[in-house]
Design a protein around this motif. Structure first.
Motif, short mmCIF file in Angstrom:
data_model
loop_
_atom_site.label_atom_id
_atom_site.label_comp_id
_atom_site.label_asym_id
_atom_site.label_seq_id
_atom_site.Cartn_x
_atom_site.Cartn_y
_atom_site.Cartn_z
N ILE A 417 -43.03 45.16 45.10
CA ILE A 417 -41.68 44.81 44.65
C ILE A 417 -40.58 45.58 45.38
CG2 ILE A 417 -42.59 44.28 42.35
CD1 ILE A 417 -41.01 46.81 41.34
N CYS A 418 -39.41 44.97 45.39
CA CYS A 418 -38.23 45.63 45.93
C CYS A 418 -37.11 45.41 44.91
CB CYS A 418 -37.87 45.01 47.28
SG CYS A 418 -36.33 45.63 47.95
N LEU A 419 -36.66 46.51 44.29
CA LEU A 419 -35.54 46.42 43.34
C LEU A 419 -34.24 46.53 44.12
CD1 LEU A 419 -36.54 48.73 40.34
CD2 LEU A 419 -36.00 46.32 40.21
N ARG A 420 -33.34 45.59 43.91
CA ARG A 420 -32.13 45.58 44.72
C ARG A 420 -30.90 45.60 43.82
NH1 ARG A 420 -33.86 41.68 49.69
NH2 ARG A 420 -31.70 42.07 50.23
N SER A 421 -30.10 46.65 43.96
CA SER A 421 -28.91 46.76 43.12
C SER A 421 -27.76 45.99 43.76
CB SER A 421 -28.54 48.23 42.91
OG SER A 421 -28.43 48.86 44.17
N GLU A 422 -27.97 44.70 43.86
CA GLU A 422 -26.94 43.76 44.36
C GLU A 422 -27.18 42.44 43.65
OE1 GLU A 422 -27.55 43.05 48.60
OE2 GLU A 422 -29.65 43.57 48.38
N ASN A 543 -43.04 41.19 48.73
CA ASN A 543 -42.99 39.74 48.53
C ASN A 543 -42.22 39.37 47.25
OD1 ASN A 543 -45.02 40.74 46.88
ND2 ASN A 543 -46.38 39.00 47.14
N ILE A 544 -41.85 40.39 46.45
CA ILE A 544 -41.06 40.16 45.24
C ILE A 544 -39.76 40.95 45.35
CG2 ILE A 544 -40.98 40.34 42.71
CD1 ILE A 544 -43.38 38.71 43.29
N HIS A 545 -38.63 40.24 45.30
CA HIS A 545 -37.31 40.88 45.37
C HIS A 545 -36.59 40.66 44.05
CE1 HIS A 545 -37.44 41.57 49.82
NE2 HIS A 545 -38.36 40.63 49.69
N ILE A 546 -36.19 41.77 43.39
CA ILE A 546 -35.61 41.69 42.04
C ILE A 546 -34.17 42.19 42.08
CG2 ILE A 546 -35.89 42.42 39.64
CD1 ILE A 546 -38.87 43.16 40.55
N PHE A 547 -33.25 41.35 41.60
CA PHE A 547 -31.82 41.65 41.71
C PHE A 547 -31.26 42.11 40.36
CE2 PHE A 547 -33.10 39.02 45.12
CZ PHE A 547 -32.44 39.55 46.20
N THR A 548 -30.62 43.29 40.37
CA THR A 548 -30.24 43.93 39.10
C THR A 548 -28.74 43.97 38.85
OG1 THR A 548 -30.26 46.10 40.16
CG2 THR A 548 -32.31 45.38 39.14
N GLU A 549 -27.95 43.32 39.71
CA GLU A 549 -26.50 43.30 39.50
C GLU A 549 -26.03 41.89 39.14
OE1 GLU A 549 -24.23 45.90 39.63
OE2 GLU A 549 -26.04 47.14 39.72
N ASN A 550 -24.96 41.84 38.34
CA ASN A 550 -24.34 40.55 37.99
C ASN A 550 -25.39 39.55 37.49
OD1 ASN A 550 -22.28 38.71 37.72
ND2 ASN A 550 -22.38 38.01 39.84
#
Length: 725
Positions: A417-422, A543-550
């Motif tokens: 996973i990749c947690l992305r603060s965008e 292979n998993i991108h998780i978006f945590t903003e808005n």
């Protein structure tokens, strides 16, 4: 003299009663030994209830109604009062001759007196008037017709006893009453439908599933062996996707009668096909709100199947919880559903998929099933700790009666996973690049966000095809899109699909990359299962991108506290593999009671449990209970343009006399509707259709979909049609 019970087929009271007795023997011979609360005396009481349940129909007012319907001469009478026959039946029972204890008398009086639940409560003077001035004259002929002794002298104490209804405060007697009354309902309803109360008793799903697995070359894995080994207990099995949970449940069922529940109708239909066609087991029924639509297209004998499913006559019934597990509402007639569980096994698949109030109802229903002697199996990928603790507190599960197992394969890594603060919109270029060489799945939390994102992607210059799938297409267009996404995936085409949580559980796909908005962990991990579902990760990239903003859908769809806690739990795994064991442990932590303190999630769950524990029995009817379970925030709409195109179908429906053709026309109309949230759609609704389509509203908005290209956005609730002001 002939006493009629029903106008259809001119069926007499004795003939109808004989049908019930046939079903009583069938039920007792098939499953009698399985009913924990039914000893010989209880079976005897049930038989007496069957014999006398309809004798009150001998009253002249009732007989004249039937005679009018079948065009026979009317009987003379001075009586005009219409008293429900179930109350009159009780008055005819020769209680003194039956040698019953006081408690047995009460069971009998209440089972017969309430085998129909009426708005009209028993009223002493009305009942006395009909018994003394009408039934009394008929007693000798009635006794001869029924081949039964009748009371020699009417006593009216039974009316006061009827007004003192059973509740759970009556302890063990309440559960006995549930059994007698519930089984009487089952026998009566099956007899009225002219079907056997139980079908295919000798057929065993266990044999079919074993043969199927052998033919496929499958060996039973640990989960399946565990379920098979503990078929005499309640079972809780926590197992990841792809472990053969369906086969495990069927092996646990063995030779028993069973109810198999799933949250989604589309999943139920798929399992029905699998059991019937691939496993060759035909003792299976289907029951959910649109099951008849499905059966009409699949089965020649769909009417028979529908009836057997509705009356729980099938050996194995695939269904939704709103059809069979709503008895914690104690609605009028709840005993029928609960008594049907007493000799059966109940499978609850994916308990974590239900919102907290529904989960509370399930916990309560499992407690009640346990009380009447049924067995349950909970199968789930992740089990909130809260639910397990609650079952333990209620003494539903103890070491002797339950087997709990976790079946998790950590040897295959599927997700990094990749947690992305965008916000997800900021990565469109990246998604488009990947879409030219791979299959990319984008999941957002709301339909509005999905549509907006789709528009933005279409404005980009790209070779990658972009598709949109969400719940707000018409039923027929959504089916086309669901078929297309599977085909796209199987054919290894390149491109991008923008979707909502619709794909979390119902669609079997395996994409290369997942770009998803954050949700609660249980929902998020379901989304993971649509990416590298059937293969090991073969590269070092995320292979998993998780978006945590808005993030869209908070707090309306997802609880904000739980989403924030989910992010906190995930942070330690950023850029790392998240294996199946880690997922299970994280969900356990997320739904720990301590972590949930002060949240609306815990409050909803506990409030609902308190309500079920303190409900006033018989306070609502079955329809109200069902409404509480279904998403009544949604309404079905049809756009003005589509309505104008199919107006002729409504006209045909009005004129059509043959009900099978009417059903097909109705299905054709339903396919053109969209389920949308009431509060969003209401301002665009211009009218409600007349009965029987009064659940459908006309919405003055546009609808966008090209059926040849399978492109478009669906219903445009922010785009009123030109003639709407």
């Amino acid at each position: 003299m002939t006493f009629y019970a029903k106008s259809e087929g001119k069926e007499t009271i004795r003939e109808h009663t004989d049908r019930l007795l046939h079903n009583l023997n069938l039920l007792k011979n098939a499953y009698g030994y399985k009913f924990m609360l039914m000893d010989e005396q209880m079976w005897k009481l049930l038989e007496i209830a069957v014999q006398y349940h309809d004798v009150g129909k001998a009253n002249t007012v009732f007989q004249n109604k039937i005679r009018q319907a079948i065009r026979e001469s009317m009987l003379e009478t001075d009586i005009e009062t219409n008293v429900p026959h179930n109350y009159l039946s009780v008055g005819c029972i020769p209680l003194k001759q039956l040698d019953l204890t006081k408690e047995e008398e009460r069971l009998l009086i209440h089972a017969v007196g309430y085998h129909h639940e009426r708005e009209q409560l028993p009223e002493k003077e009305m009942i006395r008037n009909v018994l003394e001035n009408d039934i009394k004259k008929q007693l000798p002929q009635l006794s001869e017709h029924m081949r039964l002794p009748m009371t020699e002298k009417f006593s009216y104490r039974f009316i006061d006893r009827l007004l003192n209804r059973y509740t759970y405060h009556d302890g063990e007697e309440f559960w006995k009453y549930v059994m007698i009354k519930g089984l009487l309902h089952r026998l009566d309803h099956a007899a009225s439908a002219h079907i056997d109360v139980e079908r295919d008793v000798e057929k065993s799903i266990y044999i079919n599933v074993n043969e199927y697995m052998k033919k496929q070359g499958f060996h039973k894995n640990d989960l399946q062996q565990f379920a098979e080994r503990h078929s005499d207990k309640h079972v809780i099995a926590i197992a990841q996707t792809g472990m053969g949970k369906t086969e495990a449940a069927l092996l646990w069922i063995q030779d028993d009668k069973a109810f198999f529940t799933l949250p989604l109708r589309v999943s139920i239909n798929a399992i029905y096909d699998r059991i019937k066609e691939k496993m060759g087991y035909d003792a299976v029924g289907l029951l959910h709100s649109t099951s008849v639509h499905y059966l009409v297209d699949k089965e020649e004998n769909w009417e028979e199947l529908k009836q057997q499913s509705e009356h729980f006559a099938k050996k194995l019934l695939l269904t939704t919880i709103d059809q069979i597990l709503k008895f914690p509402f104690y609605y009028k007639g709840f005993e029928k559903e609960l008594a049907a569980m007493a000799n059966a096994k109940v499978v609850i698949d994916e308990i974590q998929a239900y919102e907290p109030r529904i989960a509370a109802m399930l916990i309560k229903s499992l407690e009640m099933i346990h009380h009447v002697g049924g067995k349950f199996m909970i199968m789930t990928a992740t089990l909130p700790t809260l639910y397990l603790e609650e079952l333990k507190q209620r003494n539903v599960i103890n070491d002797d009666e339950i087997a709990i197992g976790e079946f998790i394969d950590t040897s295959v890594h599927r997700h990094r996973i990749c947690l992305r603060s965008e916000c997800i919109e900021e990565t469109m270029g990246e998604v488009l690049d990947l879409g030219e060489t791979s299959q990319v799945l984008v999941i957002v939390n709301t339909v509005r966000k999905a549509m907006s994102l789709y528009d933005k992607f279409l404005d980009c210059d790209t070779q990658a095809p972009v598709y949109l799938l969400h719940s707000q297409f018409t039923q027929e267009d959504r089916q086309l899109l669901e078929k297309r996404i599977k085909q796209f995936n199987e054919n290894n085409e390149r491109g991008i699909w923008i979707t909502t949580q619709l794909v979390e559980a119902s669609i079997d796909i395996d994409f290369d990359y997942l770009f998803t908005e954050m949700s609660t962990l249980d929902s998020l991990f379901q989304r993971f299962g649509r990416c590298y579902r059937k293969r090991a990760l073969d590269h070092d990239s995320c292979n998993i991108h998780i978006f945590t903003e808005n993030i869209s859908g908070i707090p309306r769809i997802y609880n904000e506290h739980l989403v924030n806690e989910s992010i906190r739990l995930l942070e330690q795994y950023n850029y790392q593999i998240v294996d199946e064991r880690t997922k299970v442990e994280m969900v356990k932590q997320l739904y720990d009671r301590e972590r949930l303190k002060g949240t609306s999630f815990l409050k909803e769950f506990e409030d609902a449990l308190y309500m079920f524990d303190n409900l006033d029995p018989y306070g609502m009817d079955k329809r109200e209970a069902q409404q509480k379970l279904r998403d009544i925030q949604n309404i079905q709409v049809i756009t003005r343009k589509i309505y104008d195109q199919i107006e002729h179908l409504f006209e045909q429906y009005k004129k059509e006399k043959e009900w099978k053709k009417r059903l097909k026309l109705r299905m054709e109309i339903e396919k053109k509707t969209v389920s949308v949230q009431r509060y969003v759609a209401e301002k665009y609704v211009s009218e409600r259709l007349p009965k029987p389509f009064d659940h459908i509203y006309i919405a003055e908005v546009e609808y966008d979909f090209n059926r040849e290209q399978l492109k478009g956005k669906g219903i445009l609730l922010d785009k009123p049609s030109s003639n709407f002001s």
